[in-house]
Motif scaffolding. Sequence first.
Motif, PDB file in Angstrom:
ATOM      1  N   GLY A  70     -17.152   3.371  -3.718  1.00 43.18           N
ATOM      2  CA  GLY A  70     -18.056   2.774  -2.736  1.00 43.18           C
ATOM      3  C   GLY A  70     -17.637   1.364  -2.370  1.00 43.18           C
ATOM      4  O   GLY A  70     -17.699   0.966  -1.204  1.00 43.18           O
ATOM      5  N   LEU A  71     -17.203   0.597  -3.356  1.00 46.11           N
ATOM      6  CA  LEU A  71     -16.730  -0.753  -3.099  1.00 46.11           C
ATOM      7  C   LEU A  71     -15.431  -0.728  -2.302  1.00 46.11           C
ATOM      8  O   LEU A  71     -15.244  -1.537  -1.378  1.00 46.11           O
ATOM      9  CB  LEU A  71     -16.517  -1.494  -4.417  1.00 46.11           C
ATOM     10  CG  LEU A  71     -15.953  -2.911  -4.291  1.00 46.11           C
ATOM     11  CD1 LEU A  71     -16.920  -3.801  -3.517  1.00 46.11           C
ATOM     12  CD2 LEU A  71     -15.675  -3.501  -5.671  1.00 46.11           C
ATOM     13  N   VAL A  72     -14.554   0.208  -2.630  1.00 45.36           N
ATOM     14  CA  VAL A  72     -13.285   0.318  -1.906  1.00 45.36           C
ATOM     15  C   VAL A  72     -13.536   0.584  -0.427  1.00 45.36           C
ATOM     16  O   VAL A  72     -12.870   0.019   0.449  1.00 45.36           O
ATOM     17  CB  VAL A  72     -12.417   1.422  -2.523  1.00 45.36           C
ATOM     18  CG1 VAL A  72     -11.211   1.719  -1.636  1.00 45.36           C
ATOM     19  CG2 VAL A  72     -11.945   1.008  -3.920  1.00 45.36           C
ATOM     20  N   ALA A  73     -14.536   1.432  -0.130  1.00 39.46           N
ATOM     21  CA  ALA A  73     -14.876   1.702   1.273  1.00 39.46           C
ATOM     22  C   ALA A  73     -15.315   0.423   1.972  1.00 39.46           C
ATOM     23  O   ALA A  73     -14.989   0.198   3.144  1.00 39.46           O
ATOM     24  CB  ALA A  73     -15.986   2.750   1.344  1.00 39.46           C
ATOM     25  N   ALA A  74     -16.060  -0.429   1.260  1.00 37.16           N
ATOM     26  CA  ALA A  74     -16.496  -1.699   1.839  1.00 37.16           C
ATOM     27  C   ALA A  74     -15.314  -2.643   2.041  1.00 37.16           C
ATOM     28  O   ALA A  74     -15.223  -3.334   3.060  1.00 37.16           O
ATOM     29  CB  ALA A  74     -17.541  -2.345   0.944  1.00 37.16           C
ATOM     30  N   ILE A  75     -14.407  -2.668   1.078  1.00 36.09           N
ATOM     31  CA  ILE A  75     -13.224  -3.522   1.179  1.00 36.09           C
ATOM     32  C   ILE A  75     -12.374  -3.098   2.374  1.00 36.09           C
ATOM     33  O   ILE A  75     -11.908  -3.929   3.168  1.00 36.09           O
ATOM     34  CB  ILE A  75     -12.407  -3.457  -0.124  1.00 36.09           C
ATOM     35  CG1 ILE A  75     -13.197  -4.115  -1.265  1.00 36.09           C
ATOM     36  CG2 ILE A  75     -11.047  -4.132   0.059  1.00 36.09           C
ATOM     37  CD1 ILE A  75     -12.588  -3.875  -2.642  1.00 36.09           C
ATOM     38  N   GLU A  76     -12.195  -1.796   2.529  1.00 33.87           N
ATOM     39  CA  GLU A  76     -11.386  -1.282   3.641  1.00 33.87           C
ATOM     40  C   GLU A  76     -12.005  -1.600   4.990  1.00 33.87           C
ATOM     41  O   GLU A  76     -11.302  -1.739   5.997  1.00 33.87           O
ATOM     42  CB  GLU A  76     -11.196   0.230   3.485  1.00 33.87           C
ATOM     43  CG  GLU A  76     -10.323   0.604   2.289  1.00 33.87           C
ATOM     44  CD  GLU A  76     -10.275   2.108   2.056  1.00 33.87           C
ATOM     45  OE1 GLU A  76     -11.099   2.831   2.675  1.00 33.87           O
ATOM     46  OE2 GLU A  76      -9.421   2.557   1.273  1.00 33.87           O
ATOM     47  N   ALA A  77     -13.345  -1.740   5.007  1.00 35.32           N
ATOM     48  CA  ALA A  77     -14.038  -2.065   6.255  1.00 35.32           C
ATOM     49  C   ALA A  77     -13.973  -3.552   6.575  1.00 35.32           C
ATOM     50  O   ALA A  77     -14.338  -3.956   7.687  1.00 35.32           O
ATOM     51  CB  ALA A  77     -15.493  -1.625   6.160  1.00 35.32           C
ATOM     52  N   GLY A  78     -13.530  -4.370   5.620  1.00 41.93           N
ATOM     53  CA  GLY A  78     -13.383  -5.796   5.875  1.00 41.93           C
ATOM     54  C   GLY A  78     -14.433  -6.666   5.240  1.00 41.93           C
ATOM     55  O   GLY A  78     -14.585  -7.834   5.616  1.00 41.93           O
ATOM     56  N   ALA A  79     -15.173  -6.150   4.253  1.00 43.14           N
ATOM     57  CA  ALA A  79     -16.174  -6.967   3.565  1.00 43.14           C
ATOM     58  C   ALA A  79     -15.491  -8.068   2.766  1.00 43.14           C
ATOM     59  O   ALA A  79     -14.439  -7.857   2.172  1.00 43.14           O
ATOM     60  CB  ALA A  79     -17.018  -6.105   2.644  1.00 43.14           C
TER      61      ALA A  79
END
Length: 530
Positions: free
Chosen positions: A485-494
Motif C-alpha cells: 500500500g505504501l509502495v502504491a503511494a510512493i509510485e504516485a508521488g507521495a
Amino acid sequence: MHDKIIIQRALISVSDKTGLLDLGRALAGHGVEILSTGGSAKTLRDAGIPVIEVADYTGVPEMLDGRVKTLVPKLHGGLLGRRDLPAHVAQMAQHGIPPIDLLVVNLYPFEQTVAKGAAFDECVENIDIGGPALIRAAAKNHDFVTVITDPAQYPDLTAALAAGGTTLTQRRHYAAAAYTRTATYDAAIATWFTARNGDADPDLRVTETVPPQTGEIFPARLAIAGLKHQALRYGENPHQIAAFYKTGDRPGVASARQLQGKELSYNNINDTDAAYECVAEFDRPCVVIVKHANPCGVATGVDLAQAWDRALACDPVSAFGGIIAVNRRLDAASAEKMASIFSEVIIAPDAEPEAIAVLARKKNLRLLIAGALPDSASDGLTFRSVAGGYLVQTRDSGRITRDDLKIVTQRAPSNAEFDDLLFAFRVAKHVKSNAIIYARAGATTGIGAGQMSRVDSSRIAVLKGGDSIAGSVVASDAFFPFADGLVAAIEAGATAVIQPGGSIRDAEVIAAADAAGIAMVFTGMRHFRH
C-alpha cells in the motif's frame, strides 16, 4: 367491556397550557365535571370554565411545595377501578371514590430544563412524580379511561367528545402514546443521572447522551430517549419506512432550520451529518463535499470561495448530487460558486441574506442553517443496531497534534508536510475504512474509501487524484499491514506518510519509505470508521 366510553369526569394537570382553554370549554360544553390542580385550575377558572380544585375534591391539601398533590387514593382509585368488576365498584362506593373517565396530563419540563443548562437542583425539582403515576394508572385501565399526554391530541379528543365518547381503539392508541411518553421521560432522567453518578460538579451541562468523567458510562440497563422530529418518505430505499428522532441539542442536522428545498430524505440526513461532523474538525474556512457518507473533497482556504474551488477539484464527478458543508457563515460569492453544480443539501452555521437569495434560485436544493458547529472534541455516545441489540461506544473525538507524532524514517517531514499530514489524518477519521487520503496545502487531492484491501484504497485514491497526487502527503486510517500500500503511494508521488503504526511488519514498511526517501510519522491512534 364497553367499546365507547362517555366521558363524565376529567382530571387535568398540565405544565404546558397550550390548547388548555379550548379543551376546557369543549369538556364543559359536554357537561364533563373537571377536576384540576394548581396552575391548571387557575387558568381554567380565570377563563370562566367550571373547575373543582383537586385539594377540595380529595380533602387532602397540596403539601411539600406541591410535591404531593395527586398521590392520593381518591384519584388513583378513580382511575384504576374496573367498572366491570362488582368488587371494584363496591369498594369505590364504600370509600367514596367516583370513577374518572379522562386524564389529561403533561409532565414537568425536565428535558427542557436540562437543555437550557439549569442547575442540578432545579433539574431535580423538574422531575415529575405524580404525573407519571397518574398516566400509568390511566393507561393501564384504558378499557374504561382515556389518557391524553400531548396537546396535539386535543383536537382528536374534542372530535371524540362530539361523537359521543372515545372508542376502545382510540383509548388503546392513547395508552400506547402514554407509556411511550413516560418511558422516554424516565430515559431522559436516567441518562442525566447516570452521567452524574459520582460527578464532582453536578451542575455540568448535559444535553445529550454524554458519558461522565467519573460516573458510569455503560450502566447495566441503558435507557435511550428520542423525540420524533420528522416522518420520512422512506428509508435508504423506497421499500423501507423511516423516521428521524432527536436525542439532544448538539448542533447539526437535527438542530438545523431548513430554509428551502424538498423534504429531507433518510440518505440526505445521514450524508449531511457526515459532512457537518467532518467540516467542524477544522479551524480555517473549510468546505466538505460528501457523497454516500464519504467525503469526496475536503479543503481549507483563505475564505469559503477558495476552499470550495479546492474541495471540488479533488473529485468533481463524485461531487455532482452531493452534500456540501461549510464551517463559516455562507457568503454570496461562495453560494454563487456552489450553485453552479447540482447538490442535494448545503448546511452551514449561518448564511448571509444575499447567499440565501442566490440559493433560492435552486428550488430543489435543501439549505440548512444549524446555528452552530458541533464540538468535534466532545465526548458522547454513538449507537448502531445489530440483531437483538445495540453497539454503543463513545464518539471518536481523538485528535493528534504535532507533538504526538513519532518520526520513524531517516527524513523528517517539512513544516508544510507536517501541516498536511495532520490535515489528511483528520479527514481520514471521517472516511470509511480502509481509508487512504492524499492532501496538499490543506486540500485533499485523492480519497480512497471503503475497500476490503488497503492497497486497493490507495490505488483508488490515486485513480481519483490523477496528476494532482504528485507532491501530496498521504494518510492511512490504520497501519499498513504490508509495504504494498505504501509502495502504491510512493509510485504516485507521495512525499510523506502518516499512519498509526503497530504492524508486525512496521520495519518493512519503514524500510520502503527510507528507500524512497520519503518521511513517515506514526500517530499511535487509528481511526477505523465502518
